[in-house]
Enzyme design. Structure first.
Site, PDB file in Angstrom:
ATOM      1  N   CYS A   2       0.815  -1.222   0.000  1.00 20.28           N
ATOM      2  CA  CYS A   2       0.000   0.000   0.000  1.00 20.28           C
ATOM      3  C   CYS A   2       0.848   1.272   0.000  1.00 20.28           C
ATOM      4  CB  CYS A   2      -0.886   0.017   1.225  1.00 20.28           C
ATOM      5  SG  CYS A   2      -1.834  -1.478   1.452  1.00 20.28           S
ATOM      6  N   ARG A  27       5.196   0.060  -6.117  1.00 19.80           N
ATOM      7  CA  ARG A  27       5.127  -0.760  -4.919  1.00 19.80           C
ATOM      8  C   ARG A  27       4.187  -1.948  -5.089  1.00 19.80           C
ATOM      9  NH1 ARG A  27       6.432   1.670   0.126  1.00 19.80           N
ATOM     10  NH2 ARG A  27       4.615   0.688   1.028  1.00 19.80           N
ATOM     11  N   TRP A  74      -3.009  -2.831  -1.511  1.00 19.71           N
ATOM     12  CA  TRP A  74      -2.627  -4.207  -1.834  1.00 19.71           C
ATOM     13  C   TRP A  74      -3.412  -5.067  -0.863  1.00 19.71           C
ATOM     14  CZ3 TRP A  74       0.877  -8.070   0.316  1.00 19.71           C
ATOM     15  CH2 TRP A  74       1.363  -8.984  -0.625  1.00 19.71           C
ATOM     16  N   ASN A 100      -2.036   1.744   6.043  1.00 20.59           N
ATOM     17  CA  ASN A 100      -1.123   0.661   5.666  1.00 20.59           C
ATOM     18  C   ASN A 100      -0.940  -0.220   6.888  1.00 20.59           C
ATOM     19  OD1 ASN A 100      -0.781   1.837   3.235  1.00 20.59           O
ATOM     20  ND2 ASN A 100       1.342   2.487   3.564  1.00 20.59           N
ATOM     21  N   GLY A 101      -1.007  -1.509   6.709  1.00 20.69           N
ATOM     22  CA  GLY A 101      -0.821  -2.413   7.850  1.00 20.69           C
ATOM     23  C   GLY A 101      -2.044  -3.283   8.041  1.00 20.69           C
ATOM     24  N   GLU A 486      19.915 -15.931  -6.805  1.00 15.91           N
ATOM     25  CA  GLU A 486      19.433 -14.621  -7.240  1.00 15.91           C
ATOM     26  C   GLU A 486      19.034 -14.646  -8.726  1.00 15.91           C
ATOM     27  OE1 GLU A 486      18.367 -12.141  -5.811  1.00 15.91           O
ATOM     28  OE2 GLU A 486      18.423 -10.541  -7.287  1.00 15.91           O
ATOM     29  N   LYS A 490      15.261 -13.796  -9.965  1.00 16.40           N
ATOM     30  CA  LYS A 490      14.923 -12.777 -10.967  1.00 16.40           C
ATOM     31  C   LYS A 490      14.020 -13.383 -12.033  1.00 16.40           C
ATOM     32  CE  LYS A 490      15.608  -9.858  -9.395  1.00 16.40           C
ATOM     33  NZ  LYS A 490      16.010  -9.864  -8.073  1.00 16.40           N
ATOM     34  N   GLU A 493      10.433 -14.250 -10.660  1.00 16.26           N
ATOM     35  CA  GLU A 493       9.654 -13.059 -10.284  1.00 16.26           C
ATOM     36  C   GLU A 493       8.986 -12.392 -11.475  1.00 16.26           C
ATOM     37  OE1 GLU A 493      11.537 -10.471  -6.720  1.00 16.26           O
ATOM     38  OE2 GLU A 493      12.908 -10.823  -8.361  1.00 16.26           O
ATOM     39  N   HIS A 509      22.473 -34.959  -5.710  1.00 17.65           N
ATOM     40  CA  HIS A 509      21.623 -35.482  -4.634  1.00 17.65           C
ATOM     41  C   HIS A 509      20.144 -35.220  -4.886  1.00 17.65           C
ATOM     42  CE1 HIS A 509      25.195 -36.421  -2.375  1.00 17.65           C
ATOM     43  NE2 HIS A 509      25.625 -35.174  -2.482  1.00 17.65           N
ATOM     44  N   LYS A 608       6.912  -4.157  -3.944  1.00 13.70           N
ATOM     45  CA  LYS A 608       8.285  -3.682  -3.801  1.00 13.70           C
ATOM     46  C   LYS A 608       8.736  -3.738  -2.356  1.00 13.70           C
ATOM     47  CE  LYS A 608      12.100  -1.854  -5.191  1.00 13.70           C
ATOM     48  NZ  LYS A 608      13.027  -2.857  -5.749  1.00 13.70           N
TER      49      LYS A 608
HETATM   50  C1  G6P Z   1      10.039  -7.904  -1.610  1.00 13.00           C
HETATM   51  C2  G6P Z   1      10.575  -7.523  -2.964  1.00 13.00           C
HETATM   52  C3  G6P Z   1      11.956  -8.131  -3.176  1.00 13.00           C
HETATM   53  C4  G6P Z   1      12.872  -7.727  -2.039  1.00 13.00           C
HETATM   54  C5  G6P Z   1      12.295  -8.105  -0.677  1.00 13.00           C
HETATM   55  C6  G6P Z   1      13.089  -7.518   0.473  1.00 13.00           C
HETATM   56  O1  G6P Z   1       9.728  -9.264  -1.579  1.00 13.00           O
HETATM   57  O2  G6P Z   1       9.701  -7.959  -3.994  1.00 13.00           O
HETATM   58  O3  G6P Z   1      12.504  -7.666  -4.396  1.00 13.00           O
HETATM   59  O4  G6P Z   1      14.114  -8.335  -2.210  1.00 13.00           O
HETATM   60  O5  G6P Z   1      10.968  -7.600  -0.559  1.00 13.00           O
HETATM   61  O6  G6P Z   1      12.975  -6.130   0.427  1.00 13.00           O
HETATM   62  P1  G6P Z   1      13.961  -5.125   1.144  1.00 13.00           P
HETATM   63  O7  G6P Z   1      13.363  -3.768   0.892  1.00 13.00           O
HETATM   64  O8  G6P Z   1      13.949  -5.477   2.610  1.00 13.00           O
HETATM   65  O9  G6P Z   1      15.306  -5.282   0.549  1.00 13.00           O
END
Ligand code: G6P
Length: 613
Positions: A2, A27, A74, A100-101, A486, A490, A493, A509, A608
């Site tokens: 949010c 976000r 959200w 938010n929350g 990572e 990517k 996602e 394994h 985000k």
């Molecule tokens: C969300 C985002 C990720 C990010 C993670 C941690 O899941 O989609 O891209 O790595 O949060 O976020 P931060 O702001 O704590 O790095």
């Protein structure tokens, strides 16, 4: 997650709010709305779906006034629908709230209010906030008193912004716990409120950050901050130096593409000011690291989520190798519930781009409670993870808009490297020659990353070949094991292709059973201490018919002869290897998703900054 924007001043609030919400789109959200005080009446416009729908609604049914609040939601409680979209007004229509929350005790509160005859018009937890405010206003409280009484009964973490038609001269904003930030922007005869800096940065750089348990009364000329019990608080006004233009997309199709290309610059900035190449020394002043602490500390625990946790995985290798300090890497949401063994001899290092991730903040609180020394590496200046730490390193990447993190992955890799060298130096375990070599290697990084980016054309060809696959396995070892995680993260996602990162030695394994002609295997095999082992991995995958895509060092004929595709990286000092090996993998994920025609910057179901547990 949010987003909140609010305005009070002489201008029309509507375009300011819509514009601010646009800047928070990154976000992630599923509905949007705004409320403006027009001729003494609170007018609400809200809609399920994207912000463009709200803009059309406001065009069809215009609204204007000099105080207003807006929100991108959200969904947590209740489906993403128009009636569940924020803002919410109470039964009297005299007060309006964005939030938010999560109100953890909302069912109890809702039952209590319903029993008193209150009719709810949404399924949200937020509506209990506004109905409670209504109740207190009806009982004769002013808005600040009503807000104080309401906040006192809410459980959970919240960022709340509200105004009332009874007191049109103010917006009240509050922050409890870690449900994202609340920032107030000071203008000339006007004020702005937001959950995040980019929403209001085009109007002002003077920002006040609310701490947990604080409430601000925001008027055109003044801002008063108080504790929930009414005690006045002296606050600091921070000047934020982010450039608003850098939050725009520029010549690129997507923010993610732009941010991948910004890494030469962000890494240059990351190093600048921290490394004195004349004296061959590293300064990390805001960390508050003393030689006494450097020698006393017995272990480090890195806590983070998502991409930040993968950066932590590289940090483990760096800090153990260079500073000879044992390091554990813990997913923040696991750490906090495990009764972790940390004490005054432990440094707990949180890594977070946003500095507002609820799980990371809760893990930090747990570490604080156990007496650990608390550090953070954060991108968002003024964020909670920066403020509550004993010391911090700021990433210097500028705002990252794309949900899938790229430049906020490589910056902490370099920060962790500098931290390792600095720590080793203070622990007096580095000889002069090694220190000089380690520091000199840093100077190569921006150029090496630039050379990786220059090869985007090759990556596009591979992306074209892979764009229709259903699965993909990423293998890495040693310092590049987190690169495999990572790279896979990517891809999944943004392209929605099922991708797994695996420690290469574990392939035999289990995952080897998956390999056939339909399973592409991305093998991260630069010339580093694990190179020979990785080469045999490539052979094993080929022997089972897999399609091998190798990330390899320029001129490596052995790999070129066996792999189906090679993503070349320039020779890089191995301790900095993950900074270059991830670049082609970021580009690969980006181009595959773009070829699939997907919403790269705002992938489905992701946010985000995840400010709920
Ligand atoms: C969300 C985002 C990720 C990010 C993670 C941690 O899941 O989609 O891209 O790595 O949060 O976020 P931060 O702001 O704590 O790095």
């Amino acid at each position: 997650m949010c987003g909140i924007v609010g305005y009070i001043g002489p201008r029309d609030a509507t375009p300011i709010i819509l514009n601010g919400l646009k800047r928070l789109e990154y976000r992630g959200y599923d509905s949007a709305g705004l409320a403006v005080l027009q001729d003494g009446v609170i007018e609400v416009r809200r809609n399920a779906g994207k912000l463009a729908r709200l803009v059309s609604l406001v065009e069809q049914s215009p609204v204007s006034g000099q105080v207003g609040i807006g929100h991108t939601r959200w969904a947590t409680h209740g489906e993403p629908s128009t009636r569940n979209a924020h803002p919410h007004v109470g039964e009297t229509g005299e007060v309006v709230v964005v939030h938010n929350g999560i109100v953890e005790n909302f069912l109890e509160l809702r039952d209590e209010l319903s029993a008193e005859g209150v009719n709810f018009s949404s399924e949200t937890d937020t509506e209990v906030i506004v109905q409670l405010l209504d109740r207190y206003l009806g009982a004769g409280c002013n808005l600040v008193e009503a807000a104080g009484n309401t906040l006192a009964v809410l459980k959970g973490a919240h960022g709340i912004v509200m105004f009332s038609s009874r007191e049109p001269d103010k917006i009240v904003a509050a922050r409890i716990g870690n449900a994202g930030g609340v920032v107030i922007g000071k203008g000339e005869g006007e004020m702005f409120v937001a959950s995040d800096i980019p929403a209001i940065l085009e109007h002002t750089r003077q920002m006040i950050f609310l701490e947990s348990g604080q409430m601000a009364v925001v008027m055109r000329e003044t801002v008063d901050v108080q504790e929930l019990n009414g005690t006045r608080v002296d606050y600091e006004v921070h000047t934020v130096s982010w450039d608003p233009v850098s939050a725009e997309k520029g010549e690129y199709r997507h923010f993610m593409e732009k941010e991948i290309h910004e890494q030469v610059r962000s890494l240059t900035d990351t190093i600048a000011g921290r490394v004195d190449f004349d004296k061959m020394s590293i300064r990390l002043g805001q960390l508050n690291l003393t030689p006494e602490l450097a020698k006393r500390v017995q272990k480090m625990v890195i806590i983070a989520c998502g991409t930040a946790a993968n950066a932590g995985g590289v940090g483990k290798v760096l800090i153990e190798r260079i500073a000879r300090l044992p390091v554990e890497v813990d997913i923040a949401s696991e750490f906090r519930y495990r009764d972790p063994i940390v004490d005054e001899q432990t440094v707990v290092l949180a890594i977070s781009q946003s500095g507002e991730t609820a799980d990371t903040l809760a893990a930090m609180a747990e570490a604080r409670q156990k007496g650990a020394v608390l550090w953070s590496i954060v991108n968002a200046i003024g964020s909670q993870a920066m403020r509550i730490a004993d010391g911090y390193i700021s990433m210097q990447t500028g705002p990252e808009i794309g949900v899938a993190s790229t430049k906020a992955y490589t910056a902490p890799l370099v920060d962790l490297y500098m931290l390792a060298v600095h720590l080793a130096d203070m622990r007096e375990i580095l000889n002069d020659k090694s220190r000089r070599q380690l520091i000199a290697d840093l100077r190569l990084i921006p150029d090496l990353v630039g050379r990786c980016l220059d090869r985007e054309g090759q990556v596009k060809d591979v992306a074209y070949a892979l764009k229709d696959v259903a699965h993909c396995l990423y293998l890495g070892r040693g310092i590049n094991m987190p690169t495999a995680y990572e790279g896979a993260l990517k891809l999944k996602e943004i392209s929605y292709i099922h991708a797994e990162g695996y420690p290469a030695g574990e392939m035999k394994h289990g995952p080897i059973a998956l390999i056939d002609e339909d399973m592409p295997v991305v093998v991260i095999a630069p010339r580093d201490p694990w190179y020979e082992k990785m080469l045999s991995q490539v052979e094993q995958a080929k022997a089972r018919g897999g399609i091998v895509i190798a990330v390899a060092t320029d001129g490596d004929d052995r790999i070129a002869n066996i792999a189906d595709h090679v993503l070349w990286v320039p020779e890089t000092p191995w301790l900095l290897g993950p900074v270059t090996t991830i670049i082609p993998l970021q580009l690969l994920a980006y181009h595959i998703a773009a070829l699939r025609g997907l919403d790269v910057d705002q992938p489905r179901n992701l946010a985000k900054s995840v400010t709920v547990e």
